[in-house]
Design a protein around this motif. Structure first.
Motif, PDB file in Angstrom:
ATOM      1  N   MET A 196      19.259 -26.322  16.294  1.00  0.00           N
ATOM      2  CA  MET A 196      17.788 -26.246  16.228  1.00  0.00           C
ATOM      3  C   MET A 196      17.222 -25.452  17.417  1.00  0.00           C
ATOM      4  O   MET A 196      16.318 -24.651  17.288  1.00  0.00           O
ATOM      5  CB  MET A 196      17.209 -27.675  16.224  1.00  0.00           C
ATOM      6  N   GLY A 197      17.798 -25.713  18.625  1.00  0.00           N
ATOM      7  CA  GLY A 197      17.323 -25.027  19.829  1.00  0.00           C
ATOM      8  C   GLY A 197      17.529 -23.529  19.742  1.00  0.00           C
ATOM      9  O   GLY A 197      16.663 -22.745  20.119  1.00  0.00           O
ATOM     10  N   LYS A 198      18.714 -23.106  19.232  1.00  0.00           N
ATOM     11  CA  LYS A 198      19.002 -21.682  19.090  1.00  0.00           C
ATOM     12  C   LYS A 198      18.071 -21.032  18.071  1.00  0.00           C
ATOM     13  O   LYS A 198      17.629 -19.898  18.242  1.00  0.00           O
ATOM     14  CB  LYS A 198      20.455 -21.488  18.656  1.00  0.00           C
ATOM     15  N   HIS A 199      17.759 -21.786  17.006  1.00  0.00           N
ATOM     16  CA  HIS A 199      16.853 -21.272  15.971  1.00  0.00           C
ATOM     17  C   HIS A 199      15.469 -21.010  16.547  1.00  0.00           C
ATOM     18  O   HIS A 199      14.856 -19.967  16.295  1.00  0.00           O
ATOM     19  CB  HIS A 199      16.764 -22.283  14.825  1.00  0.00           C
ATOM     20  N   ILE A 200      14.953 -21.948  17.352  1.00  0.00           N
ATOM     21  CA  ILE A 200      13.637 -21.792  17.974  1.00  0.00           C
ATOM     22  C   ILE A 200      13.646 -20.636  18.956  1.00  0.00           C
ATOM     23  O   ILE A 200      12.703 -19.837  19.025  1.00  0.00           O
ATOM     24  CB  ILE A 200      13.216 -23.104  18.685  1.00  0.00           C
ATOM     25  N   SER A 201      14.747 -20.525  19.732  1.00  0.00           N
ATOM     26  CA  SER A 201      14.852 -19.447  20.708  1.00  0.00           C
ATOM     27  C   SER A 201      14.820 -18.076  20.032  1.00  0.00           C
ATOM     28  O   SER A 201      14.135 -17.161  20.485  1.00  0.00           O
ATOM     29  CB  SER A 201      16.148 -19.609  21.501  1.00  0.00           C
ATOM     30  N   ARG A 202      15.537 -17.945  18.930  1.00  0.00           N
ATOM     31  CA  ARG A 202      15.531 -16.685  18.190  1.00  0.00           C
ATOM     32  C   ARG A 202      14.155 -16.397  17.605  1.00  0.00           C
ATOM     33  O   ARG A 202      13.694 -15.247  17.600  1.00  0.00           O
ATOM     34  CB  ARG A 202      16.578 -16.741  17.078  1.00  0.00           C
ATOM     35  N   ALA A 203      13.515 -17.453  17.104  1.00  0.00           N
ATOM     36  CA  ALA A 203      12.175 -17.293  16.538  1.00  0.00           C
ATOM     37  C   ALA A 203      11.187 -16.837  17.605  1.00  0.00           C
ATOM     38  O   ALA A 203      10.320 -15.990  17.345  1.00  0.00           O
ATOM     39  CB  ALA A 203      11.715 -18.606  15.909  1.00  0.00           C
ATOM     40  N   LYS A 204      11.332 -17.370  18.827  1.00  0.00           N
ATOM     41  CA  LYS A 204      10.443 -16.970  19.916  1.00  0.00           C
ATOM     42  C   LYS A 204      10.639 -15.505  20.277  1.00  0.00           C
ATOM     43  O   LYS A 204       9.673 -14.783  20.526  1.00  0.00           O
ATOM     44  CB  LYS A 204      10.686 -17.858  21.146  1.00  0.00           C
ATOM     45  N   TRP A 205      11.893 -15.060  20.297  1.00  0.00           N
ATOM     46  CA  TRP A 205      12.156 -13.646  20.571  1.00  0.00           C
ATOM     47  C   TRP A 205      11.570 -12.756  19.483  1.00  0.00           C
ATOM     48  O   TRP A 205      11.026 -11.685  19.764  1.00  0.00           O
ATOM     49  CB  TRP A 205      13.664 -13.409  20.697  1.00  0.00           C
ATOM     50  N   LEU A 206      11.664 -13.206  18.252  1.00  0.00           N
ATOM     51  CA  LEU A 206      11.109 -12.444  17.136  1.00  0.00           C
ATOM     52  C   LEU A 206       9.593 -12.341  17.256  1.00  0.00           C
ATOM     53  O   LEU A 206       9.015 -11.261  17.110  1.00  0.00           O
ATOM     54  CB  LEU A 206      11.484 -13.107  15.808  1.00  0.00           C
ATOM     55  N   VAL A 207       8.940 -13.477  17.550  1.00  0.00           N
ATOM     56  CA  VAL A 207       7.487 -13.501  17.722  1.00  0.00           C
ATOM     57  C   VAL A 207       7.086 -12.614  18.892  1.00  0.00           C
ATOM     58  O   VAL A 207       6.096 -11.866  18.825  1.00  0.00           O
ATOM     59  CB  VAL A 207       6.977 -14.946  17.923  1.00  0.00           C
ATOM     60  N   PHE A 208       7.846 -12.679  19.981  1.00  0.00           N
ATOM     61  CA  PHE A 208       7.580 -11.859  21.161  1.00  0.00           C
ATOM     62  C   PHE A 208       7.584 -10.373  20.801  1.00  0.00           C
ATOM     63  O   PHE A 208       6.673  -9.619  21.183  1.00  0.00           O
ATOM     64  CB  PHE A 208       8.631 -12.154  22.233  1.00  0.00           C
ATOM     65  N   CYS A 209       8.611  -9.954  20.064  1.00  0.00           N
ATOM     66  CA  CYS A 209       8.726  -8.542  19.661  1.00  0.00           C
ATOM     67  C   CYS A 209       7.593  -8.131  18.730  1.00  0.00           C
ATOM     68  O   CYS A 209       7.029  -7.037  18.861  1.00  0.00           O
ATOM     69  CB  CYS A 209      10.073  -8.299  18.993  1.00  0.00           C
ATOM     70  N   VAL A 210       7.233  -9.017  17.804  1.00  0.00           N
ATOM     71  CA  VAL A 210       6.134  -8.732  16.871  1.00  0.00           C
ATOM     72  C   VAL A 210       4.821  -8.575  17.631  1.00  0.00           C
ATOM     73  O   VAL A 210       3.993  -7.706  17.315  1.00  0.00           O
ATOM     74  CB  VAL A 210       6.027  -9.837  15.803  1.00  0.00           C
ATOM     75  N   CYS A 211       4.632  -9.409  18.657  1.00  0.00           N
ATOM     76  CA  CYS A 211       3.394  -9.356  19.448  1.00  0.00           C
ATOM     77  C   CYS A 211       3.260  -8.047  20.228  1.00  0.00           C
ATOM     78  O   CYS A 211       2.143  -7.655  20.579  1.00  0.00           O
ATOM     79  CB  CYS A 211       3.334 -10.535  20.422  1.00  0.00           C
ATOM     80  N   LEU A 212       4.373  -7.389  20.494  1.00  0.00           N
ATOM     81  CA  LEU A 212       4.339  -6.113  21.215  1.00  0.00           C
ATOM     82  C   LEU A 212       4.096  -4.915  20.294  1.00  0.00           C
ATOM     83  O   LEU A 212       3.795  -3.819  20.769  1.00  0.00           O
ATOM     84  CB  LEU A 212       5.657  -5.900  21.970  1.00  0.00           C
ATOM     85  N   LEU A 213       4.223  -5.125  18.986  1.00  0.00           N
ATOM     86  CA  LEU A 213       4.075  -4.020  18.037  1.00  0.00           C
ATOM     87  C   LEU A 213       2.728  -3.299  18.138  1.00  0.00           C
ATOM     88  O   LEU A 213       2.687  -2.061  18.067  1.00  0.00           O
ATOM     89  CB  LEU A 213       4.304  -4.519  16.609  1.00  0.00           C
ATOM     90  N   PRO A 214       1.600  -4.026  18.294  1.00  0.00           N
ATOM     91  CA  PRO A 214       0.321  -3.304  18.427  1.00  0.00           C
ATOM     92  C   PRO A 214       0.302  -2.352  19.619  1.00  0.00           C
ATOM     93  O   PRO A 214      -0.241  -1.245  19.518  1.00  0.00           O
ATOM     94  CB  PRO A 214      -0.702  -4.435  18.612  1.00  0.00           C
ATOM     95  N   LEU A 215       0.905  -2.776  20.731  1.00  0.00           N
ATOM     96  CA  LEU A 215       0.954  -1.907  21.912  1.00  0.00           C
ATOM     97  C   LEU A 215       1.808  -0.676  21.640  1.00  0.00           C
ATOM     98  O   LEU A 215       1.411   0.453  21.974  1.00  0.00           O
ATOM     99  CB  LEU A 215       1.518  -2.683  23.100  1.00  0.00           C
ATOM    100  N   PHE A 216       2.977  -0.885  21.037  1.00  0.00           N
ATOM    101  CA  PHE A 216       3.854   0.247  20.717  1.00  0.00           C
ATOM    102  C   PHE A 216       3.159   1.238  19.776  1.00  0.00           C
ATOM    103  O   PHE A 216       3.271   2.455  19.938  1.00  0.00           O
ATOM    104  CB  PHE A 216       5.153  -0.244  20.075  1.00  0.00           C
ATOM    105  N   TRP A 217       2.434   0.692  18.791  1.00  0.00           N
ATOM    106  CA  TRP A 217       1.738   1.562  17.847  1.00  0.00           C
ATOM    107  C   TRP A 217       0.647   2.373  18.549  1.00  0.00           C
ATOM    108  O   TRP A 217       0.501   3.580  18.304  1.00  0.00           O
ATOM    109  CB  TRP A 217       1.134   0.751  16.714  1.00  0.00           C
ATOM    110  N   LEU A 218      -0.106   1.733  19.443  1.00  0.00           N
ATOM    111  CA  LEU A 218      -1.181   2.435  20.143  1.00  0.00           C
ATOM    112  C   LEU A 218      -0.628   3.535  21.038  1.00  0.00           C
ATOM    113  O   LEU A 218      -1.200   4.630  21.116  1.00  0.00           O
ATOM    114  CB  LEU A 218      -2.002   1.437  20.972  1.00  0.00           C
ATOM    115  N   VAL A 219       0.481   3.247  21.717  1.00  0.00           N
ATOM    116  CA  VAL A 219       1.110   4.267  22.564  1.00  0.00           C
ATOM    117  C   VAL A 219       1.599   5.427  21.701  1.00  0.00           C
ATOM    118  O   VAL A 219       1.389   6.609  22.024  1.00  0.00           O
ATOM    119  CB  VAL A 219       2.277   3.664  23.373  1.00  0.00           C
ATOM    120  N   TYR A 220       2.257   5.106  20.592  1.00  0.00           N
ATOM    121  CA  TYR A 220       2.759   6.141  19.670  1.00  0.00           C
ATOM    122  C   TYR A 220       1.599   6.988  19.122  1.00  0.00           C
ATOM    123  O   TYR A 220       1.663   8.218  19.104  1.00  0.00           O
ATOM    124  CB  TYR A 220       3.512   5.483  18.520  1.00  0.00           C
TER     125      TYR A 220
END
Length: 200
Positions: A1-25
Motif C-alpha cells: 500500500m505504501g509503495k502504491h501511494i508513493s508512486r501515485a504521489k510521484w505521478l501527481v507531482f509530474c502531472v502538476c508540473l505539466l502546465p509549467l512545461f507547456w508554458l515554457v514550450y
C-alpha cells in the motif's frame, strides 16, 4: 500500500508540473500570441487558482467516494498552488514592474485587482510555511486548522482578482466563482451535519 501511494504521489507531482512545461514550450515556440509575457503571467495565476480549488475539492471527493487516500495529495496540491502563485507574482514584479518598489506600491494602490491579488498571495505565505508536519505539531491541531481556514478567503479573493482582471467576456471567471460557491456550500453543509450529529 505504501509503495502504491508513493508512486501515485510521484505521478501527481509530474502531472502538476505539466502546465509549467507547456508554458515554457509555448513561450520558446512562439505559441502564446502577440504578448507572450502577459499570457504566461495570466496563465500561471490561473493555474494557481486551479490548484487552490483542487485542494478544496479533496474533502468533497473523499466524502463522496469514500476514498480516504485523496487526502494524501492535498498538501502537494496546496504547495503547487503557492508555486504557481509565486511564479505569477515574480513575473509581474520582474517583467511588468522591473522590481521598482515605488511603482509596485503605486500599482497596488491604484489598481484594485492588483490589490486583491497581492493580498491573496500574502495570505498564502503563512499557509505554505505551516504546511509541514513539524509546524502542525508546533502550532497544535486546533490553531493550525483555524489558520488554514484562510484558504476560503484566499480562493474568494483569487476569483475576485480574476474577475476584475478580465475586461470583456467574464464567462470564465464567473464559472470559477460558481464552482467555488459550490465547494464552500459543501463545506458549510458538512459542518452543519457534523454539529447535528455531535449534538444528538
Amino acid at each position: 500500500m505504501g509503495k502504491h501511494i508513493s508512486r501515485a504521489k510521484w505521478l501527481v507531482f509530474c502531472v502538476c508540473l505539466l502546465p509549467l512545461f507547456w508554458l515554457v514550450y509555448a513561450l520558446l515556440n512562439d505559441q502564446l500570441g502577440a504578448n507572450p509575457i502577459e499570457a504566461v503571467t495570466r496563465d500561471t495565476g490561473l493555474w494557481a487558482l486551479r490548484f487552490i480549488m483542487l485542494t478544496l475539492l479533496i474533502s468533497p471527493l473523499r466524502k463522496l467516494t469514500g476514498i480516504n487516500e485523496f487526502i494524501r495529495f492535498r498538501r502537494m496540491l496546496g504547495l503547487f498552488a503557492f508555486f504557481y502563485a509565486s511564479v505569477h507574482m515574480l513575473l509581474y514584479l520582474g517583467l511588468d514592474q522591473f522590481f521598482d518598489v515605488q511603482e509596485i506600491w503605486l500599482d497596488i494602490i491604484k489598481r484594485p485587482f492588483i490589490t486583491v491579488g497581492f493580498i491573496s498571495f500574502l495570505l498564502l505565505i503563512p499557509l505554505t510555511i505551516t504546511s509541514t508536519d513539524k509546524m502542525i505539531k508546533k502550532l497544535g491541531g486546533r490553531r493550525w486548522k483555524k489558520l488554514h481556514y484562510l484558504i476560503y478567503l484566499i480562493v474568494v479573493l483569487s476569483c475576485l482578482h480574476f474577475y476584475m482582471l478580465v475586461k470583456q467576456d467574464k464567462t470564465e471567471p464567473v464559472i470559477y466563482l460558481l464552482i467555488v460557491i459550490l465547494l464552500l456550500g459543501f463545506r458549510v453543509l458538512s459542518q452543519r451535519r457534523r454539529h447535528q450529529v455531535a449534538s444528538s
